[in-house]
Design a protein around this motif. Structure first.
Motif, PDB file in Angstrom:
ATOM      1  N   THR A 196      68.645-115.999  22.408  1.00 46.23           N
ATOM      2  CA  THR A 196      69.152-114.712  22.877  1.00 46.23           C
ATOM      3  C   THR A 196      69.093-114.701  24.404  1.00 46.23           C
ATOM      4  O   THR A 196      68.342-115.459  25.026  1.00 46.23           O
ATOM      5  CB  THR A 196      68.314-113.531  22.349  1.00 46.23           C
ATOM      6  OG1 THR A 196      66.987-113.637  22.879  1.00 46.23           O
ATOM      7  CG2 THR A 196      68.296-113.503  20.819  1.00 46.23           C
ATOM      8  N   HIS A 221      73.980-112.939  16.226  1.00 52.09           N
ATOM      9  CA  HIS A 221      72.647-113.340  15.762  1.00 52.09           C
ATOM     10  C   HIS A 221      72.639-113.201  14.242  1.00 52.09           C
ATOM     11  O   HIS A 221      73.109-112.199  13.707  1.00 52.09           O
ATOM     12  CB  HIS A 221      71.583-112.450  16.398  1.00 52.09           C
ATOM     13  CG  HIS A 221      70.198-112.957  16.219  1.00 52.09           C
ATOM     14  ND1 HIS A 221      69.532-112.882  15.022  1.00 52.09           N
ATOM     15  CD2 HIS A 221      69.353-113.557  17.095  1.00 52.09           C
ATOM     16  CE1 HIS A 221      68.326-113.406  15.159  1.00 52.09           C
ATOM     17  NE2 HIS A 221      68.199-113.826  16.417  1.00 52.09           N
ATOM     18  N   ARG A 275      67.808-112.403  26.129  1.00 54.07           N
ATOM     19  CA  ARG A 275      66.462-111.941  26.490  1.00 54.07           C
ATOM     20  C   ARG A 275      65.507-113.124  26.567  1.00 54.07           C
ATOM     21  O   ARG A 275      64.713-113.240  27.495  1.00 54.07           O
ATOM     22  CB  ARG A 275      65.982-110.897  25.466  1.00 54.07           C
ATOM     23  CG  ARG A 275      64.514-110.541  25.484  1.00 54.07           C
ATOM     24  CD  ARG A 275      63.871-110.099  26.762  1.00 54.07           C
ATOM     25  NE  ARG A 275      64.539-109.072  27.511  1.00 54.07           N
ATOM     26  CZ  ARG A 275      64.281-108.818  28.800  1.00 54.07           C
ATOM     27  NH1 ARG A 275      63.373-109.491  29.457  1.00 54.07           N
ATOM     28  NH2 ARG A 275      64.913-107.887  29.446  1.00 54.07           N
ATOM     29  N   THR A 312      70.282-112.520  12.118  1.00 51.40           N
ATOM     30  CA  THR A 312      69.411-111.520  11.503  1.00 51.40           C
ATOM     31  C   THR A 312      69.291-110.229  12.305  1.00 51.40           C
ATOM     32  O   THR A 312      68.699-109.273  11.817  1.00 51.40           O
ATOM     33  CB  THR A 312      67.990-112.097  11.295  1.00 51.40           C
ATOM     34  OG1 THR A 312      67.455-112.487  12.557  1.00 51.40           O
ATOM     35  CG2 THR A 312      68.024-113.284  10.336  1.00 51.40           C
ATOM     36  N   ASP A 313      69.814-110.194  13.509  1.00 54.23           N
ATOM     37  CA  ASP A 313      69.690-109.010  14.356  1.00 54.23           C
ATOM     38  C   ASP A 313      71.079-108.609  14.845  1.00 54.23           C
ATOM     39  O   ASP A 313      71.639-109.254  15.727  1.00 54.23           O
ATOM     40  CB  ASP A 313      68.759-109.310  15.537  1.00 54.23           C
ATOM     41  CG  ASP A 313      68.497-108.097  16.418  1.00 54.23           C
ATOM     42  OD1 ASP A 313      69.189-107.066  16.259  1.00 54.23           O
ATOM     43  OD2 ASP A 313      67.597-108.183  17.282  1.00 54.23           O
ATOM     44  N   ARG A 314      71.614-107.536  14.268  1.00 49.11           N
ATOM     45  CA  ARG A 314      72.977-107.107  14.599  1.00 49.11           C
ATOM     46  C   ARG A 314      73.131-106.727  16.068  1.00 49.11           C
ATOM     47  O   ARG A 314      74.233-106.769  16.603  1.00 49.11           O
ATOM     48  CB  ARG A 314      73.385-105.889  13.749  1.00 49.11           C
ATOM     49  CG  ARG A 314      73.550-106.194  12.292  1.00 49.11           C
ATOM     50  CD  ARG A 314      73.990-104.975  11.539  1.00 49.11           C
ATOM     51  NE  ARG A 314      73.041-103.870  11.783  1.00 49.11           N
ATOM     52  CZ  ARG A 314      73.312-102.600  11.582  1.00 49.11           C
ATOM     53  NH1 ARG A 314      74.473-102.239  11.129  1.00 49.11           N
ATOM     54  NH2 ARG A 314      72.399-101.673  11.839  1.00 49.11           N
ATOM     55  N   ARG A 315      72.033-106.349  16.709  1.00 50.28           N
ATOM     56  CA  ARG A 315      72.114-105.911  18.107  1.00 50.28           C
ATOM     57  C   ARG A 315      72.130-107.076  19.079  1.00 50.28           C
ATOM     58  O   ARG A 315      72.470-106.905  20.245  1.00 50.28           O
ATOM     59  CB  ARG A 315      70.926-105.005  18.448  1.00 50.28           C
ATOM     60  CG  ARG A 315      70.884-103.741  17.599  1.00 50.28           C
ATOM     61  CD  ARG A 315      69.540-103.070  17.717  1.00 50.28           C
ATOM     62  NE  ARG A 315      68.538-103.969  17.129  1.00 50.28           N
ATOM     63  CZ  ARG A 315      67.243-103.969  17.398  1.00 50.28           C
ATOM     64  NH1 ARG A 315      66.757-103.104  18.251  1.00 50.28           N
ATOM     65  NH2 ARG A 315      66.425-104.818  16.831  1.00 50.28           N
ATOM     66  N   ALA A 316      71.767-108.258  18.637  1.00 47.50           N
ATOM     67  CA  ALA A 316      71.609-109.401  19.537  1.00 47.50           C
ATOM     68  C   ALA A 316      72.716-110.427  19.329  1.00 47.50           C
ATOM     69  O   ALA A 316      73.334-110.494  18.266  1.00 47.50           O
ATOM     70  CB  ALA A 316      70.256-110.062  19.304  1.00 47.50           C
ATOM     71  N   THR A 317      72.942-111.200  20.366  1.00 47.44           N
ATOM     72  CA  THR A 317      73.833-112.350  20.271  1.00 47.44           C
ATOM     73  C   THR A 317      73.047-113.593  20.659  1.00 47.44           C
ATOM     74  O   THR A 317      72.040-113.510  21.381  1.00 47.44           O
ATOM     75  CB  THR A 317      75.063-112.216  21.200  1.00 47.44           C
ATOM     76  OG1 THR A 317      74.611-112.094  22.540  1.00 47.44           O
ATOM     77  CG2 THR A 317      75.918-111.032  20.822  1.00 47.44           C
TER      78      THR A 317
END
Length: 163
Positions: free
Chosen positions: A52, A85, A54, A87-92
């Motif tokens: 990510t 991502h 981050r 498992t995390d819709r908010r992340a790429t």
């Protein structure tokens, strides 16, 4: 305080080495359309795998805004892509393209060749003494608060070169 001549000579040699290595690195990266900061991001991605933004910002010790600019530039030049991502819709996830993976593999090969240029044929005891001497120098720098992290923090984190 007077500096012994051998101290000044040793520092001169270290500075000459830094300049030669830095110039070679800059030339090599420039030929590939990379800056130091972009290459650092690619190197982190090479060792971490898809990450990510981050995670990359933390690894490079830069702001999320700075990472966005670096990743944007690497996407535009075909080194990486942004993927959803799993498992995390908010992340790429920042992921290598074939070009990016080939480039970092070449960087790793070039690093091995350069190490061989520097140290092949050097007697083991001399190489060990060099390593011990460098460890001493680095420990002295750290004792005075001069570390890689401190020098990175001294650069402007709002610019691409602020890594």
């Amino acid at each position: 305080m007077t500096t012994p001549p051998e101290h000044a000579e040793a520092l001169g040699r270290i500075l000459e080495l830094v300049i030669v290595v830095s110039d070679d690195l800059t030339r090599t990266l420039s030929a590939q359309g990379l800056t130091d900061a972009r290459a650092h991001l690619l190197w982190e991605l090479h060792h971490r795998g898809p990450s990510t933004q981050r995670m990359l910002a933390d690894a490079l010790r830069v702001s999320p805004r700075n990472i966005t600019g670096l990743v944007d530039a690497l996407v535009a030049t075909g080194y990486v892509t942004r993927e959803p991502h799993p498992t995390d819709r908010r992340a790429t996830l920042v992921t290598f393209t074939e070009h990016g993976a080939a480039t970092t593999a070449a960087m790793e090969r070039d690093q091995q060749v350069f190490a061989n240029i520097l140290f092949d044929g050097m007697p083991d005891d001399r190489l060990a003494a060099l390593m011990e001497g460098l460890d001493d120098v680095l420990a002295r720098l750290k004792a005075h608060g001069l570390t890689v992290d401190a020098t990175r923090e001294a650069t402007d984190p709002g610019t691409e070169d602020g890594r």
